[in-house]
Structure formats: structure tokens, C-alpha cells
Design a protein around this motif. Structure first.
Motif, PDB file in Angstrom:
ATOM      1  N   GLY A 170       0.818  -1.201   0.000  1.00 50.44           N
ATOM      2  CA  GLY A 170       0.000   0.000   0.000  1.00 50.44           C
ATOM      3  C   GLY A 170       0.853   1.253   0.000  1.00 50.44           C
ATOM      4  N   ASP A 171       0.231   2.371   0.356  1.00 51.76           N
ATOM      5  CA  ASP A 171       0.926   3.664   0.321  1.00 51.76           C
ATOM      6  C   ASP A 171       1.394   4.134   1.697  1.00 51.76           C
ATOM      7  OD1 ASP A 171       0.368   3.749  -2.390  1.00 51.76           O
ATOM      8  OD2 ASP A 171      -1.493   4.881  -2.110  1.00 51.76           O
ATOM      9  N   ALA A 172       1.122   3.348   2.742  1.00 55.51           N
ATOM     10  CA  ALA A 172       1.379   3.831   4.104  1.00 55.51           C
ATOM     11  C   ALA A 172       2.835   4.194   4.332  1.00 55.51           C
ATOM     12  CB  ALA A 172       0.934   2.786   5.128  1.00 55.51           C
ATOM     13  N   TRP A 173       3.769   3.474   3.704  1.00 51.82           N
ATOM     14  CA  TRP A 173       5.194   3.690   3.950  1.00 51.82           C
ATOM     15  C   TRP A 173       5.811   4.744   3.040  1.00 51.82           C
ATOM     16  CZ3 TRP A 173       6.956   2.119   8.337  1.00 51.82           C
ATOM     17  CH2 TRP A 173       6.440   0.977   8.945  1.00 51.82           C
ATOM     18  N   ASP A 174       5.040   5.303   2.133  1.00 60.48           N
ATOM     19  CA  ASP A 174       5.611   6.198   1.122  1.00 60.48           C
ATOM     20  C   ASP A 174       6.403   7.383   1.697  1.00 60.48           C
ATOM     21  OD1 ASP A 174       4.599   4.485  -0.709  1.00 60.48           O
ATOM     22  OD2 ASP A 174       3.265   5.915  -1.701  1.00 60.48           O
ATOM     23  N   PRO A 175       5.957   8.041   2.768  1.00 56.64           N
ATOM     24  CA  PRO A 175       6.783   9.134   3.313  1.00 56.64           C
ATOM     25  C   PRO A 175       8.174   8.660   3.739  1.00 56.64           C
ATOM     26  CG  PRO A 175       4.558   9.265   4.198  1.00 56.64           C
ATOM     27  CD  PRO A 175       4.659   7.952   3.475  1.00 56.64           C
ATOM     28  N   PHE A 176       8.220   7.506   4.357  1.00 52.50           N
ATOM     29  CA  PHE A 176       9.503   6.925   4.778  1.00 52.50           C
ATOM     30  C   PHE A 176      10.350   6.555   3.569  1.00 52.50           C
ATOM     31  CE2 PHE A 176      11.530   2.691   5.508  1.00 52.50           C
ATOM     32  CZ  PHE A 176      12.589   3.108   6.285  1.00 52.50           C
ATOM     33  N   LEU A 177       9.756   5.902   2.579  1.00 48.07           N
ATOM     34  CA  LEU A 177      10.499   5.487   1.394  1.00 48.07           C
ATOM     35  C   LEU A 177      11.011   6.703   0.619  1.00 48.07           C
ATOM     36  CD1 LEU A 177       8.254   2.553   0.096  1.00 48.07           C
ATOM     37  CD2 LEU A 177      10.154   2.484   1.715  1.00 48.07           C
ATOM     38  N   ARG A 178      10.188   7.742   0.554  1.00 46.45           N
ATOM     39  CA  ARG A 178      10.602   8.957  -0.146  1.00 46.45           C
ATOM     40  C   ARG A 178      11.812   9.595   0.546  1.00 46.45           C
ATOM     41  NH1 ARG A 178       6.070  11.038  -0.008  1.00 46.45           N
ATOM     42  NH2 ARG A 178       5.382  10.119  -1.982  1.00 46.45           N
ATOM     43  N   ALA A 179      11.788   9.618   1.880  1.00 43.57           N
ATOM     44  CA  ALA A 179      12.912  10.182   2.624  1.00 43.57           C
ATOM     45  C   ALA A 179      14.182   9.370   2.393  1.00 43.57           C
ATOM     46  CB  ALA A 179      12.583  10.240   4.116  1.00 43.57           C
ATOM     47  N   CYS A 180      14.037   8.051   2.346  1.00 46.97           N
ATOM     48  CA  CYS A 180      15.208   7.201   2.101  1.00 46.97           C
ATOM     49  C   CYS A 180      15.771   7.452   0.707  1.00 46.97           C
ATOM     50  CB  CYS A 180      14.838   5.730   2.275  1.00 46.97           C
ATOM     51  SG  CYS A 180      14.520   5.242   3.987  1.00 46.97           S
ATOM     52  N   GLU A 181      14.886   7.549  -0.279  1.00 45.90           N
ATOM     53  CA  GLU A 181      15.359   7.795  -1.636  1.00 45.90           C
ATOM     54  C   GLU A 181      16.040   9.157  -1.743  1.00 45.90           C
ATOM     55  OE1 GLU A 181      13.612   7.452  -6.137  1.00 45.90           O
ATOM     56  OE2 GLU A 181      12.451   8.613  -4.693  1.00 45.90           O
ATOM     57  N   GLU A 182      15.419  10.166  -1.178  1.00 47.40           N
ATOM     58  CA  GLU A 182      15.956  11.530  -1.317  1.00 47.40           C
ATOM     59  C   GLU A 182      17.290  11.709  -0.613  1.00 47.40           C
ATOM     60  OE1 GLU A 182      12.846  14.065   0.075  1.00 47.40           O
ATOM     61  OE2 GLU A 182      11.578  13.756  -1.701  1.00 47.40           O
ATOM     62  N   THR A 183      17.524  10.964   0.459  1.00 49.13           N
ATOM     63  CA  THR A 183      18.759  11.115   1.228  1.00 49.13           C
ATOM     64  C   THR A 183      19.807  10.056   0.883  1.00 49.13           C
ATOM     65  OG1 THR A 183      17.878   9.764   3.041  1.00 49.13           O
ATOM     66  CG2 THR A 183      17.535  12.163   3.173  1.00 49.13           C
ATOM     67  N   GLY A 184      19.470   9.116  -0.008  1.00 48.93           N
ATOM     68  CA  GLY A 184      20.404   8.039  -0.324  1.00 48.93           C
ATOM     69  C   GLY A 184      20.572   7.069   0.830  1.00 48.93           C
TER      70      GLY A 184
ATOM     71  N   LYS B  59       7.242  -0.597  -5.734  1.00 50.03           N
ATOM     72  CA  LYS B  59       7.955   0.501  -5.069  1.00 50.03           C
ATOM     73  C   LYS B  59       9.230   0.906  -5.800  1.00 50.03           C
ATOM     74  CE  LYS B  59       4.968   0.897  -1.798  1.00 50.03           C
ATOM     75  NZ  LYS B  59       3.989   1.995  -1.863  1.00 50.03           N
ATOM     76  N   PHE B  60       9.900  -0.047  -6.425  1.00 48.42           N
ATOM     77  CA  PHE B  60      11.136   0.311  -7.114  1.00 48.42           C
ATOM     78  C   PHE B  60      10.864   1.100  -8.397  1.00 48.42           C
ATOM     79  CE2 PHE B  60      12.929  -3.688  -4.987  1.00 48.42           C
ATOM     80  CZ  PHE B  60      13.430  -2.952  -3.923  1.00 48.42           C
ATOM     81  N   ASP B  61       9.687   0.927  -8.975  1.00 50.90           N
ATOM     82  CA  ASP B  61       9.309   1.763 -10.113  1.00 50.90           C
ATOM     83  C   ASP B  61       8.908   3.158  -9.646  1.00 50.90           C
ATOM     84  OD1 ASP B  61       9.368   0.047 -12.615  1.00 50.90           O
ATOM     85  OD2 ASP B  61       8.210  -1.235 -11.279  1.00 50.90           O
ATOM     86  N   ARG B  62       8.246   3.242  -8.487  1.00 53.63           N
ATOM     87  CA  ARG B  62       7.823   4.543  -7.960  1.00 53.63           C
ATOM     88  C   ARG B  62       8.975   5.320  -7.338  1.00 53.63           C
ATOM     89  NH1 ARG B  62       3.078   4.640  -4.049  1.00 53.63           N
ATOM     90  NH2 ARG B  62       3.457   6.848  -4.416  1.00 53.63           N
ATOM     91  N   PHE B  63       9.934   4.586  -6.738  1.00 57.97           N
ATOM     92  CA  PHE B  63      11.084   5.223  -6.088  1.00 57.97           C
ATOM     93  C   PHE B  63      12.358   4.642  -6.699  1.00 57.97           C
ATOM     94  CE2 PHE B  63       7.596   5.142  -2.992  1.00 57.97           C
ATOM     95  CZ  PHE B  63       7.490   6.492  -2.676  1.00 57.97           C
ATOM     96  N   PRO B  64      12.726   5.098  -7.888  1.00 55.58           N
ATOM     97  CA  PRO B  64      13.822   4.462  -8.626  1.00 55.58           C
ATOM     98  C   PRO B  64      15.188   4.568  -7.958  1.00 55.58           C
ATOM     99  CG  PRO B  64      13.071   6.463  -9.728  1.00 55.58           C
ATOM    100  CD  PRO B  64      12.068   6.169  -8.656  1.00 55.58           C
TER     101      PRO B  64
END
Length: 408
Positions: free
Chosen positions: A218-232, A277-282
Motif C-alpha cells: 500500500g501507500d502507508a510507507w511512502d513518506p519513509f520510502l521517499r525520505a530514504c530515496e531523497e537522502t540516499g 515501489k522500485f518503479d515509484r522510487f527508482p
């Protein structure tokens, strides 16, 4: 053949720290210290580990049983055990028993002693998972007091960055942060707080629903995943980080679970590959600690078949836009410390996706012979491949210096 004298200095992406007894007492606000995690010495009445479940019972003053150091926090009474820190003991001497700090190797909890033990083991740098918080901070996720739980998470991360990986470590210990798993927005904030001081890895659960948390579908983890992607920030998942080790029955001996410890990594990796998730957060990258690698080729083969042939009803055609094996190559890392079969199938896994570990100070650890084990298993590989596996991939993944050190 890689000769022992030329074997690369190891960067272990899965070691462990046993937290000193005052980590939280020294860092929590004064009003929380009595309620926060603390160590007491008390008898161990009995302890079992059957069917994948750990069940210790703490005694009271005057009760019979060996005196053991216990972590006490809310209703949790968790003893230190020989399985937490077994290095220095012969295999046949490692049993399920409670211990005190004096009965463990000091390198388990002392930075200078840890560096000395790393030197003995040909290890340059190490990423360390927690002990008392458990492998992704479940201890604080399961607690009743969320305000205190968040303070405990932050206190652990401050200790990890400022002391365990502080000046005395000389860049050789690599920080691994916790996040408050009960709130994805708070988790994102903690990722960013630690990334600002150079942290590039964070613990996460292999199977969050086992902890009563949302799945990654689902989308519940998206804020966390976005932060991980943006910060490497790399998402690091250790076997058992779902608080449920694989087993087959309530009366199965520990040997059953120990044989199939990779199973949760397998389930988890399929979850991620089929989640979209890997397509949404490459830019997202995940790693599996202590799961070994020999099982990966078949799972990738099977996942590709399902993705291609079952797309009409499999529920992933509109969100998984590349074959799972291609997603794996760009986003997933497996770790091993003793897996000759996996190394014989390295071409099917991919050299860039393999990391090395020593599992110090656990009972499976190859310390103090990690170099010898590595040379025996990787001696047939080209020196450049061994260099990538033993240290190069970790340097790239964790943003270390060219010398393999954490620069903060």
C-alpha cells in the motif's frame, strides 16, 4: 587464486553491538529515566527457544537460578544471552543461557575492544545492528508509551552516531539508525535528521505485517520510502526483524529455524519486487543481512516467470513495469558470510549485488577466521571480483570513503 596475504580488508555489513547498560539512562530526559530501558541483575528462572519463540522468565531476589543481566522496559524483561555474544567460545560451549556483561567478550560493547577484535579478523569497517532494541527497533514499536518510544529511538541513534561511531572509532564503525516504525511521517523525519549527519543506512522490518504494521504493497510507507530515496539512505533488513523466525511447528527445535533463516528474506524480497515501489522510487535500495545468497537465483527465475506468464491475474501488471530480475539488479543487495553454493552461482545473482559480513559477535560468526573462510570460498574468483564483494560494493552502497571509512 586469491592468496591470503592479498585478501582485501573486509567491510562487514552485518555485525552487532550489545548496547552498554547506560545508553538510555544517560540520554533520556530525567522524568523518563525510571521508565526507560535499564539493566538490572536478577536470577534467570528458566528460558526456552522452541518453535521460533524466545521465552525467558525473570526471577526475584532470593529465587534460585543463575544471576543474569536483564534489560527492563515497561513489561519487557529481556536477559542478555550467550547467543547475543558467543565469540571467543568453542561451538560446543555455546548454549542458550543467560549471562552478565562480565561474561561476554568486551568487544561486544566497547569501541576500542571492538576495533582490536576487528584487527584480529582482517576487518576494516563494520555496520552494526542493535541487540536490545532488536533488529529494527521492534522493542520500541511494541511499547505502550509512544512519546517515550520516540525518545528511546532518538537516544539510540544519538549514541550510535556520537559514541559507537564517534571519534574513538576512527571511521571504522558505520552508523545504522532506527526509526519509529509506528508512524511513517516520524520515520521520515528521523531518516532526514540522521542523514544530515552522514548516516546512510536505516533498519526496517523484513515483513512489517508480522509486527502489526502495514505491508509495503500500500501507500502507508511512502513518506519513509521517499525520505530514504531523497537522502540516499539504504533500507537494511536483518533476519528476524519481523519478530518471527521461520519454523515449522511449535515443538520444532531451534536447529529447524536455524537451517531456514533465509526464508523471511526470500518472502520479503518477493514482496518488494512485486510491490511496484522500485518503479515509484527508482533511487531506493534495500539490503538483506544474514540471509545468505544461494536461494536468490531460483527466486528471481520464478518471479520473472510469474511476472510474464501470470500478468493477467497476478495483480502486478500495472505497477511492476520491469522484470523482477532487472529490479533486483538495480535495487537489492544480498549478504553472506558462509555460502559456497551462492558463490558458485554468482553469475545468476550479479557481483554488484553481493556484500560480505562476519556476524560478530553472534554464534554464527566466522570471527576470528573471516579472512580464511572468505579465501577458501572465494579463492576461485578473480581478484577484482573478490575486491567488489568483500569491500567495493559496500563502499559504493554506504557512501564510504575510497579507503572504506565512514566520514560522518
Amino acid at each position: 587464486m586469491v592468496r591470503m596475504e592479498s585478501f582485501p580488508r573486509i567491510i562487514s555489513v552485518d555485525d552487532h553491538t550489545v548496547e552498554p547498560s547506560r545508553v538510555w539512562q544517560d540520554r533520556l530526559p530525567s522524568k523518563y529515566r525510571e521508565a526507560g530501558p535499564r539493566v538490572v541483575r536478577a536470577p534467570l528462572k528458566e528460558m526456552s527457544f522452541v518453535g521460533g519463540r524466545f521465552a525467558p522468565e525473570m526471577g526475584q531476589k532470593g529465587d534460585s537460578g543463575p544471576l543474569v543481566d536483564w534489560w527492563v522496559y515497561e513489561d519487557l524483561h529481556r536477559p542478555l544471552t550467550r547467543l547475543d555474544t558467543a565469540v571467543g567460545y568453542a561451538r560446543e560451549e555455546v548454549r542458550l543461557e543467560g549471562i552478565t556483561y562480565e561474561q561476554m567478550r568486551p568487544g561486544s560493547y566497547d569501541v576500542r575492544e571492538r576495533l582490536a577484535d576487528m584487527d584480529v579478523n582482517h576487518v576494516q569497517s563494520a555496520l552494526c545492528f542493535p541487540t536490545f532494541p532488536r533488529f529494527c527497533g521492534q522493542t520500541f514499536t511494541e511499547a505502550r508509551d509512544r512519546e517515550l518510544g520516540l525518545l528511546c529511538v532518538c537516544a539510540y541513534n544519538d549514541w550510535m552516531v556520537e559514541e559507537w561511531c564517534g571519534p574513538d572509532a576512527h571511521g571504522r564503525l558505520i552508523p545504522l539508525a532506527l526509526v519509529p516504525l509506528w508512524d511513517a511521517e516520524l520515520a521520515a523525519e528521523e531518516v532526514r535528521r540522521n542523514a544530515a549527519r552522514g548516516v546512510r543506512a536505516v533498519c526496517f522490518s523484513e515483513i512489517p505485517p508480522y509486527l502489526g504494521l502495514p505491508s509495503i504493497h500500500g501507500d502507508a510507507w511512502d513518506p519513509f520510502l521517499r525520505a530514504c530515496e531523497e537522502t540516499g539512505t539504504v533500507i537494511a533488513m536483518h533476519i528476524g526483524s519481523s519478530s518471527r523466525m521461520p519454523s515449522t511447528s511449535k515443538d520444532a527445535p531451534p536447529a529447524v529455524g536455524s537451517t531456514v533463516t533465509f526464508a523471511n528474506c526470500c518472502f520479503s524480497m518477493v514482496d518488494w519486487l512485486m510491490s511496484g515501489k522500485f518503479d515509484r522510487f527508482p533511487g531506493l535500495r534495500v539490503m538483506y543481512a544474514e540471509g545468505q545468497i544461494g536461494w536468490i537465483p531460483y527466486i528471481l527465475e520464478r518471479a520473472d516467470v510469474v511476472w510474464e506468464e501470470n500478468r493477467g491475474w497476478g495483480g502486478v501488471a500495472d505497477k511492476v513495469l520491469q522484470p523482477p530480475s532487472e529490479l533486483f539488479a538495480g535495487h537489492v543487495y544480498g549478504c553472506f558470510f558462509d555460502d559456497a553454493f551462492g558463490l558458485s552461482n554468482l553469475d545468476a545473482i550479479g557481483v554488484p549485488n553481493v556484500l560480505y559480513e562476519t556476524d560478530y559477535p553472534h554464534s554464527d560468526s566466522t570471527w576470528p577466521k573471516s579472512r580464511e573462510v572468505g579465501e577458501a570460498q572465494m579463492g576461485h574468483l578473480d581478484a577484482a571480483v573478490v575486491e567488489r564483494i568483500v569491500r567495493g560494493n559496500a563502499i559504493e552502497l554506504l557512501g564510504l570513503t575510497e579507503d572504506g571509512l565512514w566520514a560522518g
